[in-house]
Design a protein around this motif. Sequence first.
Motif, PDB file in Angstrom:
ATOM      1  N   ARG A  90      32.830  41.240   7.466  1.00  0.00           N
ATOM      2  CA  ARG A  90      32.322  40.157   6.612  1.00  0.00           C
ATOM      3  C   ARG A  90      32.503  40.257   4.967  1.00  0.00           C
ATOM      4  NH1 ARG A  90      29.676  39.349  11.428  1.00  0.00           N
ATOM      5  NH2 ARG A  90      29.757  37.258  12.311  1.00  0.00           N
ATOM      6  N   LEU A 136      35.391  37.222   1.207  1.00  0.00           N
ATOM      7  CA  LEU A 136      35.681  36.694  -0.256  1.00  0.00           C
ATOM      8  C   LEU A 136      36.929  37.292  -0.943  1.00  0.00           C
ATOM      9  CD1 LEU A 136      34.909  34.936  -2.477  1.00  0.00           C
ATOM     10  CD2 LEU A 136      33.518  36.701  -3.362  1.00  0.00           C
ATOM     11  N   ARG A 194      42.527  23.024   5.512  1.00  0.00           N
ATOM     12  CA  ARG A 194      41.425  22.321   6.332  1.00  0.00           C
ATOM     13  C   ARG A 194      41.682  21.192   6.837  1.00  0.00           C
ATOM     14  NH1 ARG A 194      37.103  22.555   2.236  1.00  0.00           N
ATOM     15  NH2 ARG A 194      37.002  24.567   2.576  1.00  0.00           N
ATOM     16  N   ARG A 216      40.006  35.489   0.966  1.00  0.00           N
ATOM     17  CA  ARG A 216      40.076  34.041   0.457  1.00  0.00           C
ATOM     18  C   ARG A 216      40.743  34.234  -1.045  1.00  0.00           C
ATOM     19  NH1 ARG A 216      36.411  29.843   3.283  1.00  0.00           N
ATOM     20  NH2 ARG A 216      36.946  28.839   1.405  1.00  0.00           N
ATOM     21  N   SER A 226      39.222  35.309   8.659  1.00  0.00           N
ATOM     22  CA  SER A 226      38.615  36.469   9.363  1.00  0.00           C
ATOM     23  C   SER A 226      39.363  37.148  10.102  1.00  0.00           C
ATOM     24  CB  SER A 226      37.421  35.578  10.202  1.00  0.00           C
ATOM     25  OG  SER A 226      38.077  34.841  11.304  1.00  0.00           O
ATOM     26  N   GLY A 277      36.304  25.890  -2.216  1.00  0.00           N
ATOM     27  CA  GLY A 277      34.982  25.752  -1.869  1.00  0.00           C
ATOM     28  C   GLY A 277      34.453  26.146  -0.516  1.00  0.00           C
ATOM     29  N   PRO A 278      33.267  26.246  -0.214  1.00  0.00           N
ATOM     30  CA  PRO A 278      32.812  26.605   0.993  1.00  0.00           C
ATOM     31  C   PRO A 278      33.594  26.025   2.270  1.00  0.00           C
ATOM     32  CG  PRO A 278      31.060  25.491   0.313  1.00  0.00           C
ATOM     33  CD  PRO A 278      32.253  25.205  -0.709  1.00  0.00           C
ATOM     34  N   GLY A 279      33.417  26.719   3.561  1.00  0.00           N
ATOM     35  CA  GLY A 279      33.975  26.001   4.710  1.00  0.00           C
ATOM     36  C   GLY A 279      35.020  26.810   5.305  1.00  0.00           C
TER      37      GLY A 279
END
Length: 78
Positions: free
Chosen positions: A31, A35, A54, A38, A17, A65-67
């Motif tokens: 926002r 994507l 992570r 990432r 971010s 994946g998400p998170g």
Amino acid sequence: IFDLLAHPAPSAPLCPSEVARALRPDPGDWRPLMLPVREAAAALAREDRIIITRKDERLDPDALGPGPVRLRRGPGFR
């Protein structure tokens, strides 16, 4: 990504971010860039230029994946 990773200590992580906000500093407009940021990070991680983590665990760039994730300098960072 490289500009932001070049400034902190070599081991300091970067949130995707922060990259999105740097690209589009107006409130609320960053926002949609999450994507693409990432995806760019995943491409750089495949080249070992950065590492995606992570909770201090290295992630496979093809299975993020998400998170929340953090970006760190990789062995090929230049």
